[in-house]
Design a protein around this motif. Structure first.
Motif, PDB file in Angstrom:
ATOM      1  N   ALA B  47       0.817  -1.213   0.000  1.00 30.55           N
ATOM      2  CA  ALA B  47       0.000   0.000   0.000  1.00 30.55           C
ATOM      3  C   ALA B  47       0.848   1.260   0.000  1.00 30.55           C
ATOM      4  O   ALA B  47       0.346   2.365  -0.068  1.00 30.55           O
ATOM      5  N   ALA B  48       2.140   1.115   0.081  1.00 31.89           N
ATOM      6  CA  ALA B  48       2.987   2.302   0.191  1.00 31.89           C
ATOM      7  C   ALA B  48       4.393   1.906  -0.231  1.00 31.89           C
ATOM      8  O   ALA B  48       4.686   0.726  -0.393  1.00 31.89           O
ATOM      9  N   PRO B  49       5.264   2.889  -0.402  1.00 26.33           N
ATOM     10  CA  PRO B  49       6.666   2.538  -0.639  1.00 26.33           C
ATOM     11  C   PRO B  49       7.195   1.769   0.561  1.00 26.33           C
ATOM     12  O   PRO B  49       6.758   2.018   1.683  1.00 26.33           O
ATOM     13  N   PRO B  50       8.099   0.834   0.348  1.00 22.54           N
ATOM     14  CA  PRO B  50       8.610   0.054   1.469  1.00 22.54           C
ATOM     15  C   PRO B  50       9.350   0.914   2.480  1.00 22.54           C
ATOM     16  O   PRO B  50       9.946   1.936   2.119  1.00 22.54           O
ATOM     17  N   GLU B 240      14.178  -8.947   9.159  1.00 20.20           N
ATOM     18  CA  GLU B 240      15.057  -8.886   7.990  1.00 20.20           C
ATOM     19  C   GLU B 240      15.723  -7.513   7.878  1.00 20.20           C
ATOM     20  O   GLU B 240      16.856  -7.401   7.451  1.00 20.20           O
ATOM     21  N   GLN B 241      14.954  -6.478   8.231  1.00 20.41           N
ATOM     22  CA  GLN B 241      15.499  -5.120   8.142  1.00 20.41           C
ATOM     23  C   GLN B 241      15.459  -4.488   9.527  1.00 20.41           C
ATOM     24  O   GLN B 241      15.022  -3.360   9.689  1.00 20.41           O
ATOM     25  N   LEU B 242      15.899  -5.247  10.500  1.00 19.28           N
ATOM     26  CA  LEU B 242      15.762  -4.830  11.893  1.00 19.28           C
ATOM     27  C   LEU B 242      16.398  -3.474  12.149  1.00 19.28           C
ATOM     28  O   LEU B 242      15.818  -2.599  12.783  1.00 19.28           O
ATOM     29  N   VAL B 243      17.594  -3.273  11.624  1.00 22.78           N
ATOM     30  CA  VAL B 243      18.325  -2.060  11.965  1.00 22.78           C
ATOM     31  C   VAL B 243      17.784  -0.855  11.215  1.00 22.78           C
ATOM     32  O   VAL B 243      17.553   0.204  11.802  1.00 22.78           O
ATOM     33  N   GLU B 244      17.501  -1.028   9.914  1.00 23.13           N
ATOM     34  CA  GLU B 244      17.052   0.112   9.108  1.00 23.13           C
ATOM     35  C   GLU B 244      15.626   0.501   9.470  1.00 23.13           C
ATOM     36  O   GLU B 244      15.288   1.682   9.471  1.00 23.13           O
ATOM     37  N   ALA B 245      14.756  -0.490   9.731  1.00 23.16           N
ATOM     38  CA  ALA B 245      13.347  -0.183   9.999  1.00 23.16           C
ATOM     39  C   ALA B 245      12.920  -0.832  11.301  1.00 23.16           C
ATOM     40  O   ALA B 245      12.032  -1.669  11.340  1.00 23.16           O
TER      41      ALA B 245
ATOM     42  N   MET C 167      15.138  -5.685  20.249  1.00 19.64           N
ATOM     43  CA  MET C 167      15.336  -4.279  20.602  1.00 19.64           C
ATOM     44  C   MET C 167      16.735  -4.049  21.187  1.00 19.64           C
ATOM     45  O   MET C 167      17.358  -3.018  20.952  1.00 19.64           O
ATOM     46  N   ALA C 168      17.214  -5.056  21.922  1.00 22.42           N
ATOM     47  CA  ALA C 168      18.567  -4.937  22.471  1.00 22.42           C
ATOM     48  C   ALA C 168      19.594  -4.898  21.347  1.00 22.42           C
ATOM     49  O   ALA C 168      20.573  -4.149  21.410  1.00 22.42           O
ATOM     50  N   ILE C 169      19.350  -5.683  20.296  1.00 21.29           N
ATOM     51  CA  ILE C 169      20.272  -5.661  19.157  1.00 21.29           C
ATOM     52  C   ILE C 169      20.268  -4.273  18.512  1.00 21.29           C
ATOM     53  O   ILE C 169      21.319  -3.694  18.231  1.00 21.29           O
ATOM     54  N   VAL C 170      19.049  -3.719  18.309  1.00 20.23           N
ATOM     55  CA  VAL C 170      18.942  -2.396  17.689  1.00 20.23           C
ATOM     56  C   VAL C 170      19.746  -1.385  18.496  1.00 20.23           C
ATOM     57  O   VAL C 170      20.561  -0.638  17.954  1.00 20.23           O
ATOM     58  N   LEU C 171      19.529  -1.413  19.828  1.00 23.97           N
ATOM     59  CA  LEU C 171      20.159  -0.383  20.655  1.00 23.97           C
ATOM     60  C   LEU C 171      21.646  -0.641  20.865  1.00 23.97           C
ATOM     61  O   LEU C 171      22.487   0.204  20.555  1.00 23.97           O
ATOM     62  N   PHE C 172      21.975  -1.838  21.375  1.00 23.03           N
ATOM     63  CA  PHE C 172      23.346  -2.034  21.864  1.00 23.03           C
ATOM     64  C   PHE C 172      24.335  -2.457  20.783  1.00 23.03           C
ATOM     65  O   PHE C 172      25.522  -2.237  20.931  1.00 23.03           O
ATOM     66  N   SER C 173      23.830  -3.099  19.713  1.00 18.56           N
ATOM     67  CA  SER C 173      24.844  -3.407  18.715  1.00 18.56           C
ATOM     68  C   SER C 173      24.750  -2.516  17.481  1.00 18.56           C
ATOM     69  O   SER C 173      25.764  -2.071  16.975  1.00 18.56           O
ATOM     70  N   ALA C 174      23.522  -2.204  17.037  1.00 22.95           N
ATOM     71  CA  ALA C 174      23.438  -1.371  15.834  1.00 22.95           C
ATOM     72  C   ALA C 174      23.717   0.099  16.148  1.00 22.95           C
ATOM     73  O   ALA C 174      24.583   0.720  15.539  1.00 22.95           O
ATOM     74  N   ARG C 175      22.985   0.668  17.140  1.00 28.36           N
ATOM     75  CA  ARG C 175      23.143   2.101  17.418  1.00 28.36           C
ATOM     76  C   ARG C 175      24.441   2.395  18.157  1.00 28.36           C
ATOM     77  O   ARG C 175      25.226   3.225  17.751  1.00 28.36           O
ATOM     78  N   LEU C 176      24.624   1.717  19.278  1.00 27.35           N
ATOM     79  CA  LEU C 176      25.753   2.055  20.133  1.00 27.35           C
ATOM     80  C   LEU C 176      27.014   1.286  19.743  1.00 27.35           C
ATOM     81  O   LEU C 176      28.116   1.720  20.050  1.00 27.35           O
ATOM     82  N   GLY C 177      26.823   0.169  19.086  1.00 28.02           N
ATOM     83  CA  GLY C 177      27.978  -0.614  18.653  1.00 28.02           C
ATOM     84  C   GLY C 177      28.794  -1.182  19.791  1.00 28.02           C
ATOM     85  O   GLY C 177      29.990  -1.421  19.658  1.00 28.02           O
TER      86      GLY C 177
END
Lengths: 332, 281, 341
Positions: B47-50, B240-245, C167-177
């Motif tokens: 429904a929208a751009p990814p 799959e895109q945990l960090v980006e989204a 969420m821990a991965i997002v914060l501690f490894s992706a953001r803060l490294g």
């Protein structure tokens, strides 16, 4: 030549309840001389145990507060001591034992370790030396095979042995005063007698003073030098045991003694029932607290509280004390 | 000994946790019910751009996932799935548990011993692993998830009902009914169960909370119904895109937390309100 | 006072066999039950048993399928198949993974150590930090720490472990490294000695903390209420009358006794901890049993999955026995050598 060891004067202790503070001790005064045995008697709820717990300020951890008064021990005011100095006295110069030895002992520690802890809290001894002292103390309180029993846990001992172990712990640092809060109440009659004679023997041998809290008149007759009678948080009468037993001055004491035959008193004789109920502490009458149950009470008793006369070996807080005894002593 | 609590709702509302749980739950129910009307559309449809971030476009207020599917539509769909799976599997667990607990507690003896062994067995097996095996073997679908979760969730209820029945057995009114010659089944159904029910209701609220978590975990592992968008599915896909989204996982997880929290709070409240004698503790 | 664990309803000391052996014998019916459960699932599964065992979708060749049908005895009555299956499990033969072409037992045993490492670290973390939080909260009921603790507890009951991990991965490894996001060791790095341990520890932090959070909250609550209950205990008063200081009373006397309910609770939670490990390992690619289960799900390797279920149940039973042992250590009252006084 009595040397005062402990002096409690005008002690007031209260506890927080749902409906505000409740005064449990309302002016308690008495003294103990060195080597003397004083029995503190009264019905349950009269404030005996709170008095004992107030001396070592144990009431504070139980939600109580000492509002006024003085407790001086060997010249020191216990109520204004620093926490460190207070800890040094607890288990040091003053030992204490309790009613229910099973719950008063830590269930997951060996008897020997618990006694050794009491030693090491006050003396710079090694673990080994403290353990040795613990075994020595266990043999002092006449526990057979003390080396083995020291390795036992509380649940492995009999009731009498547990109380002996408690006594050993309280004696760890040769106290000048031992406070025994109903030490025989939880025991069977034969064991009661054994523990009492042990206490008396140890007192004589170690020269310590004994404050015996009890509701058992038999205990008083056998061991005590003096008696302090507590009623509704106040001392109503005190004096030498023989004199008071022979001729109580306060009607309450008289009521206690009337129902028991003194010549056959043995440990295990509980306080007799006195007609009427102890007034609830939050609804005390205006005058003498005993007046509603007292046959001698008059209008004055109901409007003003009788003061405790100052000084003297014998005192009774009553407007209408009983007359002096007839020759031949008290007859039941 | 009445099980009717005329003031239950009022008591629940004045109970701090119970009231909060009830209000939260009402809000979730409202969203789940009205969601499809407010935000119509297929949660699977692009429904929208990814990876549109929340707030970037008013048409997709919560943004879109890796495949451009609207996240809000997905969350609303997930709410319906979670509530449905939670309720139905808990119903299964409650019926199973009540039956097993009541029969064991009432009969005692060998039947009770055998049923207790069975209960212990189900408490020894790691229940989530058992649920995974069941769903995997019988093919992932909403029905298998509901059944599997129901089958692994009954032991707590069974123990509770058994204890209740044991304590009720000796009571006078049960003995009286027995003396009348009331049959076992009837006695259990009319006399014992109604009195054992309040704690079952309270524990069921907690069972729902746990069932919702289990459903999400199954879907997260790829054991969700392939035709149904649940919160676990969204989180599993968002990985799959945990960090980006991360908002994809983040928001659906928050929805999950809030829902589970609501049932937990409600359970606490029900427990206090239905067992007033325990409240003083 | 019964011991810990779900299986402790057994009769108390009855003489004869040594306790450990007696305890092990009690395990037999449990294993029997789990094996039966497995067999039941196999029988009820769509397709015949061999379809399930071979992992469907033709992971095995038709020849092996035929041989398997033969060896499993599908032409024979169900009860005979059942006995045969029990016999296999009794000799700890969990069958073959046709997807990975390895015996299931071997696969499981190589994945066991990482799972144990993760579970034990999480449990220790939960016990140590939970106790600390519980003790501190109990020292000031209604204080800021106590309030914070009850809030965190409420949340941790509601937060799913796998989501917390993400969420821990997002914060501690992706953001803060700060920490690696998955795996057990850095791939390609050939560390040895201390560096290897450091690498392992860095990889362990996030999964272990994630897995422990829920239990940490549970233990903190438990220790808090146990400490409050013990506050008025007679032996605490005795300790005070001996002259012990407040910290000594708290740690040496009260906490030592507050350990007992915590150990019991840990026994009850062995199964749930293992379930949690499955999800945490999946999130952090931790190469243990849980990760193996995830791979088995992905490839529909059902026999491997059943093997994991059987084996993890055994693991729970073993953990329960171990915790019973710990309970005996911390509570002398359950030791059978009670002396008649």
């Amino acid at each position: 030549m009595t040397m005062t060891l402990l002096e409690v004067s005008s002690l007031r202790t209260s506890f927080a309840t749902r409906s505000g503070r409740l005064g449990i001790l309302r002016d308690v005064s008495f003294a103990i001389a060195r080597g003397e045995t004083v029995a503190l008697v009264g019905e349950s709820g009269s404030g005996k145990s709170v008095t004992a717990a107030s001396i070592l300020r144990l009431v504070e951890a139980a939600g109580g507060r000492i509002d006024a008064g003085r407790v001086s021990f060997e010249g020191e005011d216990l109520l204004s001591l620093s926490p460190a100095r207070l800890r040094a006295l607890r288990g040091g110069r003053i030992g204490m034992i309790f009613q229910e030895p099973l719950s008063a002992l830590n269930p997951v520690q060996r008897i020997g370790d618990q006694i050794a802890e009491a030693v090491r809290l006050h003396r710079p001894l090694s673990r080994r030396a403290a353990w040795g002292r613990a075994v020595e103390l266990l043999s002092l309180v006449q526990i057979p095979a003390p080396g083995l029993r020291a390795r036992d846990y509380p649940h492995q001992l009999s009731g009498g042995q547990r109380q002996r172990a408690m006594i050993a712990m309280a004696l760890a640092c040769d106290p000048a005063l031992l406070i025994a809060d109903e030490p025989t109440t939880a025991l069977d009659v034969i064991t009661q007698a054994q523990i009492l004679s042990l206490l008396a023997e140890l007192r004589d041998r170690l020269g310590m003073a004994l404050l015996l809290i009890t509701h058992d008149l038999g205990v008083v007759a056998g061991v005590a030098d003096r008696i302090v009678v507590l009623y509704a948080g106040q001392v109503v009468e005190q004096g030498p045991v023989a004199e008071i037993f022979a001729a109580p001055a306060h009607p309450y004491t008289r009521g206690l003694l009337d129902a028991v035959r003194l010549d056959t008193l043995t440990p295990g004789t509980a306080l007799p029932e006195i007609p009427g109920l102890v007034p609830p502490l939050d609804a005390l009458p205006a005058g003498c607290a005993f007046a509603p149950r007292c046959g001698r009470a008059d209008a004055r008793c109901r409007s003003a509280a009788p003061p405790m006369p100052p000084g003297g070996a014998r005192q009774a807080a009553c407007f209408h004390p009983l007359p002096a005894p007839l020759p031949g002593g008290h007859a039941a | 000994m009445s099980t009717r609590h005329p003031g239950l709702l009022r008591r629940l509302l004045t109970h701090r946790q119970g009231g909060a749980g009830l209000l939260l739950l009402l809000a979730i129910l409202l969203l789940a019910a009205a969601g499809p009307l407010l935000w119509p559309g297929d949660p699977w449809e692009m429904a929208a751009p990814p990876m549109l971030w929340p707030g970037e476009d008013a048409a997709n207020p919560l943004g879109s996932d890796v495949m451009g599917r609207d996240l809000l539509t997905g969350l609303v769909s997930g709410a319906r799935v979670s509530l449905m799976v939670g309720l139905v599997s808990t119903l299964i667990a409650a019926v199973l548990g009540t039956l097993i607990g009541a029969v064991g507690g009432y009969h005692g003896g060998r039947i009770d011993a055998a049923l207790m062994r069975l209960t212990e067995l189900f408490q020894t097996v790691p229940t989530f692993v058992l649920a995974v095996v069941l769903v995997a073997v019988f093919r992932p679908s909403v029905a298998t998830a509901v059944l599997a979760i129901g089958i692994v969730s009954w032991p707590a209820t069974a123990r509770l009902v058994r204890a209740q029945v044991l304590s009720l057995r000796g009571r006078d009114f049960i003995l009286a009914a027995e003396t009348y010659g009331m049959g076992t089944a009837r006695l259990l159904w009319t006399q014992i169960l109604p009195n054992a029910l309040p704690p079952v209701i309270a524990i069921s609220s907690l069972t729902i909370a746990h069932a919702i978590q289990t459903e999400a975990a199954l879907a997260f592992l790829g054991l969700g119904d392939p035709n149904v968008m649940s919160w676990g599915t969204i989180i599993g896909g968002g990985r799959e895109q945990l960090v980006e989204a991360w908002y994809v996982c983040g928001l659906s997880g928050i929805a999950l937390v809030v829902t589970v929290l609501a049932f937990n709070l409600l359970g606490e409240g029900l427990n206090d309100c239905l067992n007033p004698h325990l409240r003083s503790q | 006072m019964a011991g810990a664990g779900t299986l402790s309803a057994a009769p108390a000391a009855r003489g004869g066999l040594p306790p450990l052996l007696r305890r092990l014998l009690q395990v037999v019916p449990v294993l029997f039950g789990i094996a039966t459960l497995n067999f039941l699932i196999l029988q009820l599964a769509p397709g015949d048993v061999v379809d399930v065992l071979a992992g469907e979708a033709g992971a095995a060749t038709p020849e092996t399928m035929a041989a398997l049908r033969q060896s499993f005895g599908l032409d024979q009555p169900v009860w005979l198949q059942y006995l045969r299956y029990l016999g296999q499990l009794a000799s700890l033969d969990l069958g073959h993974s046709y997807r990975l072409n390895l015996p299931v037992r071997a696969l499981i045993l190589t994945r066991l150590p990482p799972t144990l490492l993760l579970m034990v670290s999480a449990l220790l973390l939960a016990i140590v930090l939970g106790s600390l939080a519980g003790i501190l909260a109990a020292r000031q009921v209604g204080g800021w720490l106590d309030t914070l603790l009850s809030g965190v507890t409420l949340l941790s009951y509601a937060v799913p472990t796998f989501w917390l991990g993400l969420m821990a991965i997002v914060l501690f490894s992706a953001r803060l490294g700060w920490l690696p996001s998955g795996g057990m060791l850095t791939i390609g790095a050939s560390h040895d000695g201390l560096a290897l341990l450091q690498d392992l520890a860095a990889h362990l932090v996030l999964p272990a903390v994630t897995l422990s959070t829920f239990y940490l909250a549970v233990y903190a609550r438990l220790v808090r209420s146990a400490m409050l209950e013990l506050h008025g205990a007679d032996f605490i008063r005795t300790a005070r009358a001996k002259g012990a200081g407040e910290w000594r009373i708290t740690l040496h006397h009260a906490f030592r006794n507050a350990l007992l309910p915590m150990v019991t609770m840990a026994g009850y939670q062995a199964a749930s901890l293992l379930s949690g490990a499955v999800l945490v390992e999946t999130v952090f690619s931790w190469p243990g049993l849980g990760r193996l289960a995830y791979e088995a799900i992905r490839t529909r390797d059902l026999n491997l999955l059943l093997g994991i279920l059987f084996f993890s149940s055994i693991l729970v039973v073993i953990v329960n026995i171990a915790i019973d042992g710990v309970y005996r250590l911390v509570d002398p009252r359950v030791a059978p050598r009670a002396r008649r006084a």
